[in-house]
Write an enzyme that holds these catalytic residues in place. Structure first.
Site, short mmCIF file in Angstrom:
data_model
loop_
_atom_site.label_atom_id
_atom_site.label_comp_id
_atom_site.label_asym_id
_atom_site.label_seq_id
_atom_site.Cartn_x
_atom_site.Cartn_y
_atom_site.Cartn_z
N LYS A 108 -111.61 -67.90 8.33
CA LYS A 108 -112.51 -68.76 9.08
C LYS A 108 -111.73 -69.70 10.01
O LYS A 108 -110.69 -70.23 9.64
CB LYS A 108 -113.36 -69.58 8.11
CG LYS A 108 -114.17 -68.72 7.14
CD LYS A 108 -114.74 -69.56 6.02
CE LYS A 108 -115.39 -68.69 4.96
NZ LYS A 108 -115.85 -69.47 3.79
N ARG A 142 -114.88 -73.33 -6.16
CA ARG A 142 -114.02 -74.47 -5.81
C ARG A 142 -114.61 -75.18 -4.60
O ARG A 142 -115.56 -74.71 -3.99
CB ARG A 142 -112.62 -73.96 -5.43
CG ARG A 142 -112.68 -72.88 -4.35
CD ARG A 142 -111.31 -72.41 -3.91
NE ARG A 142 -111.38 -71.22 -3.09
CZ ARG A 142 -111.63 -71.20 -1.78
NH1 ARG A 142 -111.86 -72.33 -1.15
NH2 ARG A 142 -111.65 -70.06 -1.13
#
Length: 524
Positions: free
Chosen positions: A237, A292
């Protein structure tokens, strides 16, 4: 709330967690390698413990050293940040065995969701839509060919233990599949120690949309809306925004609701992200659940006003969820750009070095998460992420303009240092991106010279097969800082003696420790 938390990470995420702890009145311990001894998180921590040399396998992935540091300093909990040991179920179990609270889901939940094949089966049972393909792993190339023939080409071969954009091969024709199957299994064995793979339909023109969830240990959960992460290079990303643009409200509501249902169905606790591909017809296809905090969490914080790291700590402490779904309101648009120390003109090759100039942008509704500063030496040993610039505005056009202005202000310079800022600004000005008509194929299109353009969408069979191998992250580490396929030994190994190396900051040990233990350093 905890009295003291050990932060088992480095860089901007270690600093982010440290600040959340400080606002809660929680003392912090930051573990670090010798290469990070003079880093900003180490400087600001209440206590710092050097746990090994620069190599991450001997420091940030050394579970025994981290646990010993927590025990010596009296920390009650370990926050793993993202990457390294953040999604390692063995490490979470080791923490529990040593009386430490791991800030994350229970080990058994992490283990189930880390295996993408198992996660697909669990989410399918919970009613989440999957891309057409195999739910279980495939033992032979013949089985893979049977599935591919059933769902239709192109398909993608994925490693069950994969992550961070690694362990995936796009296949566009039946003749390519046996070789791609063998290559992916071999690469998965090397990268993750697990060669199991599965096959699913490859969605070439799709959006990458994810949902942030928070769940407590009492079965309560909320979602905090969507993020669009479609701007990717080799599945890594680059730009993220919240909420996901240009989708019908019904689609946004549906994907958020099914994401929360899936997380609660497996007993998830803490902050997690449920990821989907959304096709042209706005059909949602489950990809994975990350156990996470995400690199892109600031955009969700900016549109909701919720401090996700503080909520992680409250949940880990055993506090019931402090939010109800009706409390979550999304306001405006937030967009984040990752600033990596890479050279886009040299195929995004790493470009580390000392920062002679470092002036982050400011201005209204502009947030910069970074561990950089003037004189900082960007280490070649770790991930290339230097900063995250996130902005908020009432609407998307204003947010895009504000982010472009902020990136133009960002002054980073040093011998040999290059950043991805020029390429990010190119993305922001792309007409398809401005109109929110982009897909995961955007970056590949921008990087393909018109004279040699092909008719293949992002991730051709060859480029996808090499995903991860040519990325800027060190071997075995994901480009968002996450370590791919780390194996934490169940038996404690001897902790390397860091006193064999001089402390670069010239600090004084707090106390003597056994030869096998880490040395604790306190800033003067």
């Amino acid at each position: 709330m905890f009295d003291k938390v050990l932060i088992a990470n480095r860089g901007e995420i270690a600093l982010r967690v440290l600040r959340a702890c400080r606002e809660l009145g929680v003392r912090t311990v930051v573990v670090h390698s010798s290469a990070d001894a003079d880093s900003l998180p180490v400087r600001l921590a209440d206590e710092a413990v050097r746990i090994g040399p620069a190599a991450s396998r001997r420091s940030y992935l050394n579970a025994a050293a981290i646990v010993e540091a927590a025990r010596q300093t009296g920390a009650q909990a370990v926050h793993p940040g993202y990457g390294f040991l953040s999604e390692d179920a063995d490490f979470a179990e080791i923490c529990a065995e040593n009386g430490l609270v791991f800030v994350g889901p229970p080990p058994q939940v992490m283990a189930a969701l880390a295996d993408k094949s198992t996660a697909r089966a669990l989410m399918s049972a919970a009613g989440l839509p999957l891309p057409p393909g195999s739910v279980r792993t495939l033992a032979t190339a013949a089985e893979a060919q049977e599935v591919a023939a059933d769902v239709g080409y192109p398909v993608i071969v994925k490693a069950a233990a994969g992550g961070g954009g690694r362990g995936m091969t796009v296949v566009r024709a039946a003749a390519e599949l046996p070789r791609a199957y063998a290559r992916t299994r071999a690469a998965a064995q090397v990268a993750f120690g697990d060669d199991r793979v599965y096959v699913e339909r490859y969605l070439a023109d799709a959006r990458h949309v994810e949902v942030q969830v928070l769940c407590d240990g009492q079965g309560n959960g909320v979602h905090l809306g969507t993020r669009d992460c479609s701007v990717q290079r080799r599945h890594q990303k680059l730009i993220e925004e919240a909420p996901a643009p240009a989708l019908r409200q019904a689609t946004l509501d549906t994907v958020a609701e099914v994401a929360l249902r899936g997380a609660l169905s497996v007993g998830f606790t803490g902050a997690g992200t449920v990821e989907f591909l959304v096709d042209e017809a706005e059909r949602c296809h489950f990809l994975e659940i990350n156990c996470r905090i995400q690199v892109e969490h600031p955009v969700t914080e900016m549109v909701t006003g919720v401090d996700l790291v503080q909520e992680q700590l409250h949940i880990a402490y055993g506090t019931p969820l402090r939010l109800r779904q009706s409390d979550v309101r999304l306001t405006g648009v937030a967009i984040e750009c990752r600033v990596n120390v890479e050279d886009p003109d040299r195929d995004f090759a790493p470009a580390p070095g000392r920062l002679d100039r470092f002036r982050p942008p400011g201005g209204p509704f502009t947030r910069v998460d970074t561990h950089g500063h003037t004189g900082y030496l960007v280490s070649p040993h770790y991930d290339s992420l230097l900063a995250k610039v996130a902005v908020w505005a009432p609407d998307r056009d204003a947010a895009l303009d504000r982010l472009d202005r902020a990136l133009a202000e960002f002054d980073v310079a040093g011998p040999g240092v290059r950043t991805t800022i020029p390429f990010a600004r190119r993305v922001l000005r792309d007409p398809a991106f401005r109109a929110a008509r982009h897909t995961t194929a955007l970056v590949e299109r921008l990087l393909t010279p018109p004279a040699v353009a092909t008719d293949g969408p992002v991730g051709s069979a060859d480029s996808a097969a090499d995903a991860g191998s040519a990325d800027s992250a060190p071997a075995g580490e994901r480009a968002d800082g996450a370590h791919a396929g780390a194996v934490v030994p169940r038996l404690r190994s001897a902790v390397p003696d860091p006193r064999a190396e001089a402390d670069p900051a010239g600090r004084t040990p707090v106390r003597a420790v056994p030869a096998a233990g880490p040395t604790t350093w306190r800033n003067r």
